[in-house]
Design a protein around this motif. Structure first.
Motif, PDB file in Angstrom:
ATOM      1  N   LEU A 155       0.746  -1.190   0.119  1.00  0.00           N
ATOM      2  CA  LEU A 155      -0.037  -0.190   0.139  1.00  0.00           C
ATOM      3  C   LEU A 155       0.946   1.256   0.152  1.00  0.00           C
ATOM      4  O   LEU A 155       0.393   2.184  -0.683  1.00  0.00           O
ATOM      5  CB  LEU A 155      -0.830   0.083   1.318  1.00  0.00           C
ATOM      6  N   LEU A 158       2.414   1.830  -3.224  1.00  0.00           N
ATOM      7  CA  LEU A 158       1.437   2.224  -4.293  1.00  0.00           C
ATOM      8  C   LEU A 158       1.189   3.747  -4.133  1.00  0.00           C
ATOM      9  O   LEU A 158       1.385   4.433  -5.154  1.00  0.00           O
ATOM     10  CB  LEU A 158       0.083   1.440  -4.246  1.00  0.00           C
ATOM     11  N   ILE A 162       2.658   6.614  -6.722  1.00  0.00           N
ATOM     12  CA  ILE A 162       1.586   7.548  -7.554  1.00  0.00           C
ATOM     13  C   ILE A 162       1.927   8.913  -7.003  1.00  0.00           C
ATOM     14  O   ILE A 162       1.715   9.897  -8.220  1.00  0.00           O
ATOM     15  CB  ILE A 162       0.333   7.047  -7.186  1.00  0.00           C
ATOM     16  N   SER A 165       4.914  10.171  -9.008  1.00  0.00           N
ATOM     17  CA  SER A 165       4.677  10.342 -10.388  1.00  0.00           C
ATOM     18  C   SER A 165       3.533  11.283 -10.965  1.00  0.00           C
ATOM     19  O   SER A 165       3.349  11.087 -12.137  1.00  0.00           O
ATOM     20  CB  SER A 165       4.853   8.926 -11.358  1.00  0.00           C
ATOM     21  N   ARG A 166       3.069  11.674 -10.181  1.00  0.00           N
ATOM     22  CA  ARG A 166       1.708  12.689 -10.548  1.00  0.00           C
ATOM     23  C   ARG A 166       2.036  13.776 -11.313  1.00  0.00           C
ATOM     24  O   ARG A 166       3.242  14.257 -10.805  1.00  0.00           O
ATOM     25  CB  ARG A 166       0.974  12.961  -9.233  1.00  0.00           C
TER      26      ARG A 166
ATOM     27  N   ILE B  62       1.866   4.904 -14.734  1.00  0.00           N
ATOM     28  CA  ILE B  62       1.173   4.745 -13.623  1.00  0.00           C
ATOM     29  C   ILE B  62       0.350   3.576 -13.548  1.00  0.00           C
ATOM     30  O   ILE B  62       0.198   3.028 -12.623  1.00  0.00           O
ATOM     31  CB  ILE B  62       0.201   5.929 -13.660  1.00  0.00           C
ATOM     32  N   GLY B 105      -6.128   1.051  -1.008  1.00  0.00           N
ATOM     33  CA  GLY B 105      -5.125   1.624  -1.757  1.00  0.00           C
ATOM     34  C   GLY B 105      -5.778   2.083  -3.020  1.00  0.00           C
ATOM     35  O   GLY B 105      -5.407   2.972  -3.672  1.00  0.00           O
ATOM     36  N   LEU B 106      -6.656   1.031  -3.836  1.00  0.00           N
ATOM     37  CA  LEU B 106      -7.044   1.131  -4.962  1.00  0.00           C
ATOM     38  C   LEU B 106      -8.083   2.471  -4.980  1.00  0.00           C
ATOM     39  O   LEU B 106      -8.210   3.306  -5.663  1.00  0.00           O
ATOM     40  CB  LEU B 106      -7.965  -0.008  -5.512  1.00  0.00           C
ATOM     41  N   TYR B 108      -7.973   4.938  -2.879  1.00  0.00           N
ATOM     42  CA  TYR B 108      -7.274   6.157  -2.631  1.00  0.00           C
ATOM     43  C   TYR B 108      -6.708   6.600  -4.059  1.00  0.00           C
ATOM     44  O   TYR B 108      -6.932   7.841  -4.569  1.00  0.00           O
ATOM     45  CB  TYR B 108      -6.224   5.770  -1.657  1.00  0.00           C
ATOM     46  N   VAL B 109      -6.055   5.736  -4.941  1.00  0.00           N
ATOM     47  CA  VAL B 109      -5.819   5.991  -6.226  1.00  0.00           C
ATOM     48  C   VAL B 109      -6.963   6.412  -7.118  1.00  0.00           C
ATOM     49  O   VAL B 109      -6.829   7.483  -7.978  1.00  0.00           O
ATOM     50  CB  VAL B 109      -5.035   4.907  -6.917  1.00  0.00           C
ATOM     51  N   TRP B 110      -8.257   5.911  -7.026  1.00  0.00           N
ATOM     52  CA  TRP B 110      -9.489   6.324  -7.584  1.00  0.00           C
ATOM     53  C   TRP B 110      -9.885   7.722  -7.437  1.00  0.00           C
ATOM     54  O   TRP B 110      -9.986   8.485  -8.338  1.00  0.00           O
ATOM     55  CB  TRP B 110     -10.384   5.356  -7.431  1.00  0.00           C
ATOM     56  N   LYS B 112      -7.970  10.048  -5.918  1.00  0.00           N
ATOM     57  CA  LYS B 112      -7.257  11.123  -6.267  1.00  0.00           C
ATOM     58  C   LYS B 112      -6.985  11.412  -7.840  1.00  0.00           C
ATOM     59  O   LYS B 112      -6.486  12.348  -8.293  1.00  0.00           O
ATOM     60  CB  LYS B 112      -5.643  10.688  -5.944  1.00  0.00           C
ATOM     61  N   ASP B 114      -6.098   9.402 -10.401  1.00  0.00           N
ATOM     62  CA  ASP B 114      -4.871   8.809 -10.975  1.00  0.00           C
ATOM     63  C   ASP B 114      -5.244   7.659 -11.989  1.00  0.00           C
ATOM     64  O   ASP B 114      -4.423   7.211 -12.729  1.00  0.00           O
ATOM     65  CB  ASP B 114      -3.951   8.477 -10.270  1.00  0.00           C
ATOM     66  N   LEU B 115      -6.687   7.429 -11.959  1.00  0.00           N
ATOM     67  CA  LEU B 115      -6.906   6.414 -12.847  1.00  0.00           C
ATOM     68  C   LEU B 115      -7.654   6.705 -14.208  1.00  0.00           C
ATOM     69  O   LEU B 115      -7.940   6.134 -15.163  1.00  0.00           O
ATOM     70  CB  LEU B 115      -7.902   5.505 -12.228  1.00  0.00           C
ATOM     71  N   GLU B 116      -7.594   8.148 -14.361  1.00  0.00           N
ATOM     72  CA  GLU B 116      -7.971   8.791 -15.604  1.00  0.00           C
ATOM     73  C   GLU B 116      -7.027   8.529 -16.798  1.00  0.00           C
ATOM     74  O   GLU B 116      -5.896   8.856 -16.681  1.00  0.00           O
ATOM     75  CB  GLU B 116      -8.489  10.094 -15.452  1.00  0.00           C
ATOM     76  N   TRP B 117      -7.601   8.362 -17.991  1.00  0.00           N
ATOM     77  CA  TRP B 117      -6.404   8.320 -19.050  1.00  0.00           C
ATOM     78  C   TRP B 117      -6.052   9.374 -19.754  1.00  0.00           C
ATOM     79  O   TRP B 117      -4.931   9.665 -20.244  1.00  0.00           O
ATOM     80  CB  TRP B 117      -7.359   7.472 -20.076  1.00  0.00           C
TER      81      TRP B 117
ATOM     82  N   ASP C 316     -10.358   4.917 -23.075  1.00  0.00           N
ATOM     83  CA  ASP C 316     -10.593   5.433 -21.726  1.00  0.00           C
ATOM     84  C   ASP C 316     -11.754   4.836 -21.045  1.00  0.00           C
ATOM     85  O   ASP C 316     -11.773   4.442 -19.879  1.00  0.00           O
ATOM     86  CB  ASP C 316     -10.873   7.108 -21.579  1.00  0.00           C
ATOM     87  N   ASP C 320     -11.436   2.534 -17.470  1.00  0.00           N
ATOM     88  CA  ASP C 320     -12.277   2.833 -16.660  1.00  0.00           C
ATOM     89  C   ASP C 320     -12.898   1.508 -16.276  1.00  0.00           C
ATOM     90  O   ASP C 320     -13.131   1.248 -14.927  1.00  0.00           O
ATOM     91  CB  ASP C 320     -13.203   3.876 -17.079  1.00  0.00           C
ATOM     92  N   LYS C 324     -12.065   0.378 -12.235  1.00  0.00           N
ATOM     93  CA  LYS C 324     -13.357   0.901 -11.290  1.00  0.00           C
ATOM     94  C   LYS C 324     -14.362  -0.002 -11.391  1.00  0.00           C
ATOM     95  O   LYS C 324     -15.306   0.522 -10.389  1.00  0.00           O
ATOM     96  CB  LYS C 324     -13.913   2.447 -12.021  1.00  0.00           C
TER      97      LYS C 324
END
Lengths: 168, 118, 404
Positions: A155, A158, A162, A165-166, B62, B105-106, B108-110, B112, B114-117, C316, C320, C324
């Motif tokens: 965790l 991760l 992230i 590298s943001r 990422i 963790g997932l 959190y990343v969502w 924030k 960071d999962l957008e393309w 995308d 997603d 998600k």
């Protein structure tokens, strides 16, 4: 020399030659490919040692994730299509001599303390190593604390990676 | 090492041979007339403009990072699942705790973004 | 005559022993012959699959499909193969020659290697690895590498872009695939494919239909098959990472993709549909082989059916959908399955109670997911406009209309 010994010799030679080529190739992408060959040689040596689960995990995690990550990082930082940069600089003789001394020292130490003469512990083929590993991972006498700490470590890795590298 | 992995090793030798044979066959059957226009790089019918280099987005890196973390998580989960029958009861909770930490963790990343393309 | 394959294997072994070779060498030679036979049958099946795919595509699209070359178009794939064999290889300028040539070979080899562990019948299996499920993932990594090698060595911008996006898609969808494969492992208590097939008292698709669904969707994305075929569509990126390949090298990528879809069908059949299990399959292994092939073709037909029905989705949307939706769903399913399995075993329930409760739990999760999706993706409210007559003169209170 038995069959297993000759197989080990073949895979060890493949691994060492690929590792040497990783650091001496000019083209970075080729270096990544030789690294993949090295990791595959290590996986083959795991198979020879009866560690089947480790061998497939080596291929899945190292070759399937970390090598891909390295190739992405190479593409992110420089133009791979034009190989550039010199491989050796003018101090290479001293570096080679130091490396050779360290190697000879290690060989002498291992021969004197008998480290090179220990035999592998004999594991019978009936033992289901994956099941034993699973039991060891969650039993309180064995590795349950490292198991849970590993998840926290993942965790942290991760979130940290992230964050670094943001896009700013 | 059992007979099993010997078979796999042989398969590793045989499996590339068959497509290699299929690729070598046209060397005898197909014409070989390379000329300058045929060997040019394809770029929708026009001359190649600029060097072969694309703007590499950080987003690729990422996604590869997130994949790596979840891959290692499944490495820990597989022995737990295989030995599931002979584990005591609290081993279930340990495994579920492991998964929940990584689900956090997932999330959190969502959140924030960071999962957008794009 | 009920077990022809082992009959032939024993006869060959007797022949080789009669020639005076040692037992170890005989085993090696028999394994080698077995490997060659499995790999060749895999490649030859693709020839039949090309015809089958085009016929299915034709029928779903309300047309006939190929019917000129031979009766019912059966000789069409032979015509295609002969055409591809006589095409010239054009290597692009500045391409990395060694890497460029290895990529198509590795793409097909990584799919052929999966066939080494799949059990065809109760006595016919390549090898019974005790890490079979993860071995399949491991050789998938080689397929991924072949795409990267093809894209990066072609010296072409479109190939680079297509290769990176393709790899991003493939690694993303590997996570739900690996997690959904944990369900059969939990049910069968082992990672070996032979053990998984033998433990399928009720088929695992009844025990966990959601895991089967997630596995099929993730596998469709792994083979770059519609609706996830953004990387290869001609209108999108002009064939993506294999843009600079011609002739049989392109043919190898094509064959690799078909064979991969067939292999996905075989994996679905082995892991969820019961493999070679069926009535009387234990006594007559040849029946087991037939059941296995029927189930594989059912899996292949489902994938082809989805391909010909659904439009393509954007990258995308694709990513997603994976990060998600599929990943959290598969992890939640894993937690619930693990907890329920342990609870049911503690209560010492019989097999049919176990199956029923697992099935109902899966249906419950599907229903809950649909409810959550309905709440979170709300449609925008349609604006209601006041009704107005279509043709009316503009209202002016005191107007001096021209007298007409």
């Amino acid at each position: 020399m038995t069959g297993m010994d000759s197989l080990f010799l073949i895979f060890a030679v493949i691994t060492l030659i690929s590792a040497f080529l990783v650091v001496t190739t000019k083209n970075l992408f080729h270096a990544a490919l030789w690294l993949i060959m090295t990791l595959f040689g290590v996986a083959a040596i795991y198979v020879l040692l009866n560690a089947f689960y480790l061998a497939v995990i080596q291929v899945i995690v190292y070759i399937g994730a970390i090598a891909i990550l390295m190739i992405f990082a190479i593409m992110l930082t420089q133009r791979v299509m034009n190989p550039s940069g010199r491989i050796f600089n003018k101090n290479w003789i001293i570096a080679a001599l130091l490396g050779a001394f360290m190697f000879i020292g290690l060989v002498i130490i291992s021969m004197q303390t008998g480290a090179s003469k220990t035999t592998l512990p004999q594991i019978s083929g009936q033992l289901d190593t994956v099941s034993e590993l699973g039991q060891a991972l969650v039993s309180p006498n064995a590795y349950v604390i490292p198991f849970e700490v590993a998840s926290v470590l993942l965790l942290a890795a991760l979130i940290g990676a992230i964050f670094v590298s943001r896009k700013r | 090492m059992d007979n099993n992995w010997l078979y796999i090793g042989l398969f590793f030798l045989v499996a590339p041979l068959i497509p290699a044979l299929a690729i070598l066959a046209p060397l005898f059957l197909a014409p070989k007339k390379p000329n300058k226009i045929k060997s040019q790089i394809y770029e929708c019918g026009i001359e190649t403009y600029g060097e072969t280099w694309i703007q590499f987005k950080v987003q690729y890196y990422i996604f590869a990072l997130i994949f790596l973390v979840f891959d290692i998580e499944t490495v820990f989960l597989y022995p737990w699942a295989v030995a599931y029958n002979s584990l005591p009861l609290f081993a279930v909770f340990e495994g579920v705790l492991f998964i929940i930490i990584l689900l956090a963790g997932l999330v959190y990343v969502w959140r924030k973004g960071d999962l957008e393309w794009v | 005559m009920s077990d022809p394959i082992n009959l032939i294997a024993n006869w060959l072994q007797g022949l080789l022993l009669g020639l005076g070779l040692s037992v170890g060498l005989t085993k090696i030679i028999l394994s080698f012959v077995g490997a060659v036979v499995v790999a060749t049958i895999g490649m030859l099946t693709v020839i039949f699959l090309i015809w089958l795919e085009r016929k299915i595509a034709g029928r779903i699209q309300d047309r006939l499909g190929p019917n000129r070359a031979g009766p019912y178009g059966l000789l069409q794939p032979f015509a295609d193969v002969i055409k591809i064999l006589t095409k010239e290889y054009t290597t692009p300028d500045g391409a990395d020659v060694v890497v460029y040539n290895i990529a198509p070979i590795m793409a097909v080899a990584s799919v052929l290697l999966i066939w080494a562990v799949i059990p065809f019948a109760s006595t016919v299996v390549g090898t019974n690895l005790n890490v079979g499920v993860l071995y399949i993932m491991a050789v998938g990594a080689f397929g991924l590498l072949s795409i990267l090698m093809a894209g990066l060595s072609s010296n072409n911008k479109f190939a680079l872009l297509g290769a990176f996006r393709s790899v991003a898609q493939l690694i993303s969808y590997e996570i739900p695939m690996v997690v959904s494969l944990l369900m059969p492992v939990i049910f069968a208590r082992s990672m070996g494919l032979v053990d998984i097939v033998e433990a399928q008292m009720p088929w695992f698709i009844i025990l966990s239909p959601l895991a089967a669904l997630i596995f099929i969707i993730a596998s469709m994305a792994e083979v770059n098959r519609a609706p996830f075929d953004l990387m290869e569509a001609e209108s999108e990126i002009v064939a993506g990472f294999h843009i600079e390949y011609s002739g049989m090298k392109f043919g190898m990528f094509y064959v690799g993709e078909f064979l991969h879809v067939f292999t996905v069908g075989a994996l679905v059949a082995t892991l969820f549909l019961g493999g070679w299990r069926g009535p009387w399959a234990e006594q007559y292994p040849i029946l087991g082989l037939i059941y296995f092939y029927i189930k594989t073709f059912v899996g292949y037909f489902i994938v082809a059916w989805v391909r010909l029905t659904v439009p393509r989705i954007r990258i995308d949307q694709m990513l997603d959908f994976n990060w998600k939706f599929l990943t959290p769903l598969s992890l939640v399913l894993l937690i619930i399955t693990a907890v329920l399995d342990r609870v049911l075993v503690l209560v010492n329930s019989e097999r049919w109670v176990y199956s029923l409760v697992m099935f109902l739990a899966n249906i419950l999760i599907i229903w809950a997911t649909v409810e959550v999706l309905k709440k979170t993706t709300s449609k925008p409210k349609r604006k209601e406009f006041p009704m107005r007559p279509v043709a009316m003169a503009p209202e002016t209170s005191t107007s001096t209309e021209p007298s007409s």
